[in-house]
Design an enzyme around this catalytic site. Structure first.
Site, short mmCIF file in Angstrom:
data_model
loop_
_atom_site.label_atom_id
_atom_site.label_comp_id
_atom_site.label_asym_id
_atom_site.label_seq_id
_atom_site.Cartn_x
_atom_site.Cartn_y
_atom_site.Cartn_z
N ARG A 1 -6.53 7.81 -3.79
CA ARG A 1 -6.93 6.42 -4.05
C ARG A 1 -5.71 5.52 -4.17
O ARG A 1 -4.66 5.94 -4.64
CB ARG A 1 -7.79 6.37 -5.31
N HIS B 1 -8.69 2.47 3.70
CA HIS B 1 -9.97 1.85 3.98
C HIS B 1 -10.80 1.73 2.70
O HIS B 1 -10.53 2.39 1.70
CB HIS B 1 -10.76 2.66 5.01
#
Length: 391
Positions: A278, A259
């Site tokens: 990440r 997301h």
């Protein structure tokens, strides 16, 4: 009950105006990305308590450490230890945040133990697990709010890439159409994150120009590329659902769901953890092997949440986690006070109007901490969010 004094974090992606506008203060011109409400050691809220020596200001972490059961309640300490298990934030995105994923609890414990055993320094830039906790989170929009949430169907991503007419995207299009869902998503994300950086930068530049030209459904990717030129995360973002929340709507982000937030102001609540893996839109370290272990490679609908109303006036955002629950109260002038007493610790945040919590008057952006079991009522005309531990 205590009035909270909170820290605003100036991350580069933050809006320069949204939080000042809510607080009714002049912007400084600098990004104001997140206001933290709670007992995170990185920026704990501060309170003022009366002691034998007079008025004393202290961090909320210090108050909890001095009397965990008195502040949090016996049940909360038994379940989560002597710490506030959630962190509440005001989040103001003026530019896209990093594309990221959070581990589940078992993965976090395993990853943290492994890095500790290998002696990876806690502050090392390549350190992945900052603690042994998971980080489910929920974002509730206060303004129109744009984001990316979960993988869309591979064929939809293939159509979006193909429409750009960029030759170097064709291998990804073919993979997305030729494989079963999980394999397609895994192979394409892996290929994007492990490609030659120079070649990838050229592909992203071509894709960004095409997205700018096409507009419409491609416009968000042009905006992302403007903020992160050449970043492979621009292409990874095209694998995800694009979501637009209206005020009052929310998204729940569970473990393994990729997301990113793009633009808007919202109230965010999460388990009190710093574990973030990440996968693009960032200059920070990307641990590709660990990321591929954590990500859930399945197409999902973004699942926009709307609060469920109760006779008490509470509107609760239901989530499947124990560390937190978020509720909203819309208070009307002249109405009977709303009881908020709970056996768990609470943080109360006013986001509109003017409300009174106990003897504290709160305006937009102002907040209060309520220890477990303390009697509290709210009145006034405004909107009040309540963060507490799930029963």
């Amino acid at each position: 009950m205590d009035r909270l004094s909170n820290t605003v974090r100036p991350y580069a992606w933050g809006s320069t105006t949204a939080i000042p506008a809510l607080l009714g203060i002049a912007p400084t011109g600098e990004p104001q990305a997140e206001m933290w409400l709670g007992a995170h050691p990185g920026a704990p809220s501060r309170i003022t308590r009366t002691t034998a020596s007079g008025e004393t200001e202290l961090a909320l972490t210090e108050a909890i450490e001095a009397d965990p059961e008195g502040e949090l309640g016996t049940a909360t300490v038994a379940r989560f230890g002597p710490r506030l298990p959630f962190l509440l934030k005001l989040l103001a995105a003026g530019a896209p945040l990093s594309l990221q994923v959070h581990p589940n609890l078992d993965q976090a414990r395993e990853g943290y133990a492994d890095e500790e055993a290998r002696g990876v320094p806690a502050d090392a830039p390549h350190r992945t697990y900052k603690d042994a906790n998971h980080k489910p989170e929920l974002i509730c929009a206060l303004t129109p709010f744009d984001g990316l949430c979960g993988f869309r169907r591979p064929t939809e991503a293939a159509d979006a890439m193909e429409a750009m007419g960029v030759d170097s995207l064709k291998p990804y299009v073919d993979l997305l159409r030729a494989h079963p869902e999980e394999a397609a998503l895994r192979e394409v994300l892996t290929a994007i994150l492990t490609a030659d950086p120079a070649e990838m930068a050229d592909t992203v530049a071509e894709a960004a120009a095409a997205a700018e030209r096409l507009g419409g459904a491609h416009a968000p990717y042009a905006r992302i590329a403007h903020n992160y030129p050449g970043d492979p995360g621009v292409l990874a973002a095209m694998l995800l659902n694009y979501v637009q929340l209206q005020p009052g709507e929310a998204l729940f982000l569970g473990a393994g769901v990729p997301h990113a937030y793009l633009d808007g102001l919202g109230v965010e609540i999460m388990a009190n953890s710093d574990n973030v893996l990440r996968c693009g839109l960032t200059p920070k370290h990307i641990d590709v092997p660990e990321l591929l272990r954590i990500v859930r490679f399945e197409a999902t609908e973004p699942g926009v949440l709307r609060p469920e109303a109760a006779p008490s006036g509470e509107e609760r955002y239901e989530t499947p986690v124990d560390e937190f629950t978020l509720s909203r109260y819309t208070l009307a002038s002249g109405a009977a006070p709303t009881g908020l007493t709970a056996p768990t610790p609470q943080i109360l945040l006013c986001t509109a109007g003017s409300v009174t919590v106990g003897e504290l008057a709160l305006g937009p952006g102002e907040s209060a901490y309520v220890p477990a079991g303390e009697t509290v009522e709210a009145a006034g005309a405004g909107t009040l969010f309540r963060a507490t531990v799930a029963a």
